[in-house]
Design a protein around this motif. Structure first.
Motif, PDB file in Angstrom:
ATOM      1  N   ASN A  54       0.910  -1.172  -0.184  1.00  0.00           N
ATOM      2  CA  ASN A  54      -0.442   0.099  -0.503  1.00  0.00           C
ATOM      3  C   ASN A  54       1.014   0.796   0.069  1.00  0.00           C
ATOM      4  O   ASN A  54       1.211   1.720   1.378  1.00  0.00           O
ATOM      5  CB  ASN A  54      -1.028  -0.636   1.062  1.00  0.00           C
ATOM      6  CG  ASN A  54      -1.968   1.599   1.158  1.00  0.00           C
ATOM      7  OD1 ASN A  54      -2.160   1.538   0.463  1.00  0.00           O
ATOM      8  ND2 ASN A  54      -2.738   0.994   1.712  1.00  0.00           N
ATOM      9  N   ASP A  55       0.845   1.690  -1.200  1.00  0.00           N
ATOM     10  CA  ASP A  55       1.729   3.045  -1.545  1.00  0.00           C
ATOM     11  C   ASP A  55       1.405   4.263  -0.680  1.00  0.00           C
ATOM     12  O   ASP A  55       2.070   5.169  -0.550  1.00  0.00           O
ATOM     13  CB  ASP A  55       1.794   3.168  -2.709  1.00  0.00           C
ATOM     14  CG  ASP A  55       3.005   2.547  -3.565  1.00  0.00           C
ATOM     15  OD1 ASP A  55       3.156   2.155  -2.746  1.00  0.00           O
ATOM     16  OD2 ASP A  55       2.142   2.137  -4.712  1.00  0.00           O
ATOM     17  N   GLU A  56       0.069   3.708   0.085  1.00  0.00           N
ATOM     18  CA  GLU A  56      -0.424   5.001   0.656  1.00  0.00           C
ATOM     19  C   GLU A  56       0.303   5.418   1.857  1.00  0.00           C
ATOM     20  O   GLU A  56      -0.313   5.798   2.931  1.00  0.00           O
ATOM     21  CB  GLU A  56      -2.269   5.367   0.765  1.00  0.00           C
ATOM     22  CG  GLU A  56      -2.639   5.436  -1.405  1.00  0.00           C
ATOM     23  CD  GLU A  56      -3.828   5.595  -0.888  1.00  0.00           C
ATOM     24  OE1 GLU A  56      -4.643   5.670  -0.301  1.00  0.00           O
ATOM     25  OE2 GLU A  56      -4.446   5.532  -2.696  1.00  0.00           O
ATOM     26  N   ASP A  57       0.579   4.339   2.587  1.00  0.00           N
ATOM     27  CA  ASP A  57       0.638   4.276   3.819  1.00  0.00           C
ATOM     28  C   ASP A  57       1.586   4.701   4.341  1.00  0.00           C
ATOM     29  O   ASP A  57       2.585   4.861   3.208  1.00  0.00           O
ATOM     30  CB  ASP A  57       1.102   2.847   4.336  1.00  0.00           C
ATOM     31  CG  ASP A  57      -0.275   1.518   4.749  1.00  0.00           C
ATOM     32  OD1 ASP A  57      -1.440   2.463   4.613  1.00  0.00           O
ATOM     33  OD2 ASP A  57      -0.085   0.279   4.628  1.00  0.00           O
ATOM     34  N   ASP A  58       2.048   6.027   5.495  1.00  0.00           N
ATOM     35  CA  ASP A  58       2.686   7.018   5.815  1.00  0.00           C
ATOM     36  C   ASP A  58       3.747   5.992   6.440  1.00  0.00           C
ATOM     37  O   ASP A  58       3.149   5.248   8.384  1.00  0.00           O
ATOM     38  CB  ASP A  58       1.783   7.282   6.207  1.00  0.00           C
ATOM     39  CG  ASP A  58       3.701   8.965   6.322  1.00  0.00           C
ATOM     40  OD1 ASP A  58       4.604   9.036   6.323  1.00  0.00           O
ATOM     41  OD2 ASP A  58       3.628   9.954   7.254  1.00  0.00           O
ATOM     42  N   GLN A  59       4.575   5.669   6.225  1.00  0.00           N
ATOM     43  CA  GLN A  59       5.769   4.511   7.199  1.00  0.00           C
ATOM     44  C   GLN A  59       6.451   4.839   7.538  1.00  0.00           C
ATOM     45  O   GLN A  59       7.888   4.537   8.187  1.00  0.00           O
ATOM     46  CB  GLN A  59       6.002   3.071   6.247  1.00  0.00           C
ATOM     47  CG  GLN A  59       4.130   2.392   5.522  1.00  0.00           C
ATOM     48  CD  GLN A  59       5.095   1.248   5.031  1.00  0.00           C
ATOM     49  OE1 GLN A  59       5.999  -0.246   5.368  1.00  0.00           O
ATOM     50  NE2 GLN A  59       4.567   0.960   3.679  1.00  0.00           N
ATOM     51  N   SER A  60       6.941   6.659   7.357  1.00  0.00           N
ATOM     52  CA  SER A  60       7.992   6.961   8.236  1.00  0.00           C
ATOM     53  C   SER A  60       7.562   8.443   9.106  1.00  0.00           C
ATOM     54  O   SER A  60       6.570   9.076   8.144  1.00  0.00           O
ATOM     55  CB  SER A  60       9.086   7.240   6.745  1.00  0.00           C
ATOM     56  OG  SER A  60       9.021   8.480   6.777  1.00  0.00           O
ATOM     57  N   ILE A  61       8.168   8.651   9.636  1.00  0.00           N
ATOM     58  CA  ILE A  61       7.955  10.038  10.234  1.00  0.00           C
ATOM     59  C   ILE A  61       9.157  11.204  10.226  1.00  0.00           C
ATOM     60  O   ILE A  61      10.763  10.834  10.401  1.00  0.00           O
ATOM     61  CB  ILE A  61       6.998   9.918  11.276  1.00  0.00           C
ATOM     62  CG1 ILE A  61       7.860   9.330  12.559  1.00  0.00           C
ATOM     63  CG2 ILE A  61       5.451   9.940  11.259  1.00  0.00           C
ATOM     64  CD1 ILE A  61       6.900   9.600  14.113  1.00  0.00           C
ATOM     65  N   ASP A  62       9.767  12.151   9.711  1.00  0.00           N
ATOM     66  CA  ASP A  62      10.743  13.097  10.308  1.00  0.00           C
ATOM     67  C   ASP A  62      10.721  14.785  10.336  1.00  0.00           C
ATOM     68  O   ASP A  62       9.286  15.007  10.609  1.00  0.00           O
ATOM     69  CB  ASP A  62      11.789  12.865   8.947  1.00  0.00           C
ATOM     70  CG  ASP A  62      10.501  14.046   7.746  1.00  0.00           C
ATOM     71  OD1 ASP A  62       9.386  13.557   7.583  1.00  0.00           O
ATOM     72  OD2 ASP A  62      11.440  14.405   6.538  1.00  0.00           O
ATOM     73  N   GLY A  63      11.868  14.649  10.928  1.00  0.00           N
ATOM     74  CA  GLY A  63      11.900  15.995  11.406  1.00  0.00           C
ATOM     75  C   GLY A  63      13.059  16.576  11.758  1.00  0.00           C
ATOM     76  O   GLY A  63      14.468  16.067  11.730  1.00  0.00           O
ATOM     77  N   PHE A  64      13.236  17.975  12.982  1.00  0.00           N
ATOM     78  CA  PHE A  64      14.089  18.633  13.029  1.00  0.00           C
ATOM     79  C   PHE A  64      14.053  17.417  15.369  1.00  0.00           C
ATOM     80  O   PHE A  64      13.268  17.916  15.582  1.00  0.00           O
ATOM     81  CB  PHE A  64      13.930  20.149  13.475  1.00  0.00           C
ATOM     82  CG  PHE A  64      14.971  21.052  14.338  1.00  0.00           C
ATOM     83  CD1 PHE A  64      16.398  20.816  13.905  1.00  0.00           C
ATOM     84  CD2 PHE A  64      14.665  20.916  15.759  1.00  0.00           C
ATOM     85  CE1 PHE A  64      17.131  21.504  14.135  1.00  0.00           C
ATOM     86  CE2 PHE A  64      15.783  22.048  15.574  1.00  0.00           C
ATOM     87  CZ  PHE A  64      17.166  21.994  15.409  1.00  0.00           C
TER      88      PHE A  64
END
Length: 228
Positions: A54-64
């Motif tokens: 499923n390409d719509e799954d957000d499997q990463s989160i990034d930030g500062f």
């Protein structure tokens, strides 16, 4: 024979002088230190739990990422050994607030919280002012999870335990100040939820039973510090 004796004496004298000089070179990287840390932070589903279908799954989160660290280093010949600890936080987060789930009244948010690290490092001098090192140790990360089904909202902390390894370079601006650049990889393999009113916890502490996890975390960090 006299020339040979003179050569040996000269060589011994040079060696005797060189050893203290080498030890003095290490002085810029020994003793207690404190530092500020900042950089890029990304958390991703590990290979055991990622969903490539499923390409719509957000499997990463990034930030500062930002925080502080302390440590103590000592020299053994040309090798620098040390222990260190960090407390950091991150702006990384992910929200489900649109699409089919929102139409059904569902919402969710995952936000990174504080990250604790305790470990050790070992390095060698590339030159009198540059230390190349590797590091490793224990890390405990906290994530804040908020879920809403339209009528009930549940918020809980997710605590994850794992290990961290990394490598970096530290440059001595002076005998008391330094800058550094490093890459760190963390993997969290065990976790527990910290909330009440849920059948998942198994005692009176408000914590769930521990469960297996698989979360990868990559960070590129810069630091500026002071050595006492």
């Amino acid at each position: 024979m006299k020339k040979s004796i003179a050569f040996i004496l000269a060589s011994a004298s040079a060696t005797a002088i060189a050893v203290p000089a080498s030890a003095q070179d290490n002085s810029a990287f020994t003793g207690p230190r404190i530092e500020g840390i900042a950089g890029y932070d990304i958390s991703k589903a590990g290979s055991d739990v990622d969903n490539d279908l499923n390409d719509e799954d957000d499997q990463s989160i990034d930030g500062f990422m930002y925080g502080v660290g302390i440590g103590y280093d000592f020299a053994v010949n040309n090798i620098v050994l040390g222990v260190e600890a960090e407390l950091t936080d991150s702006t990384a987060k992910s929200e489900i607030d649109d699409g089919d789930l929102e139409d059904l009244g569902f919402g969710a948010r995952l936000k990174t919280g504080r990250d604790l690290y305790l470990g050790a490092r070992a390095g060698v001098l590339a030159n009198p002012r540059t230390l190349i090192y590797v590091k490793g140790g224990y890390t405990n990360a906290r994530f804040d999870l908020l879920a809403d089904d339209g009528s009930t909202e549940i918020e809980t902390d997710l605590d994850l335990d794992g290990f961290r390894v990394g490598a970096g370079a530290e440059y001595a601006l002076s005998e008391n100040s330094f800058v550094k650049l490093e890459y760190r990889y963390s993997n969290y393999s065990e976790g527990e939820f910290d909330f009440e009113d849920n059948d998942f916890f198994d005692d009176d502490t408000g914590e769930s039973g521990r469960f297996d996890a698989d979360l990868d975390r990559h960070q590129v960090a810069v630091g500026f510090g002071y050595r006492f």
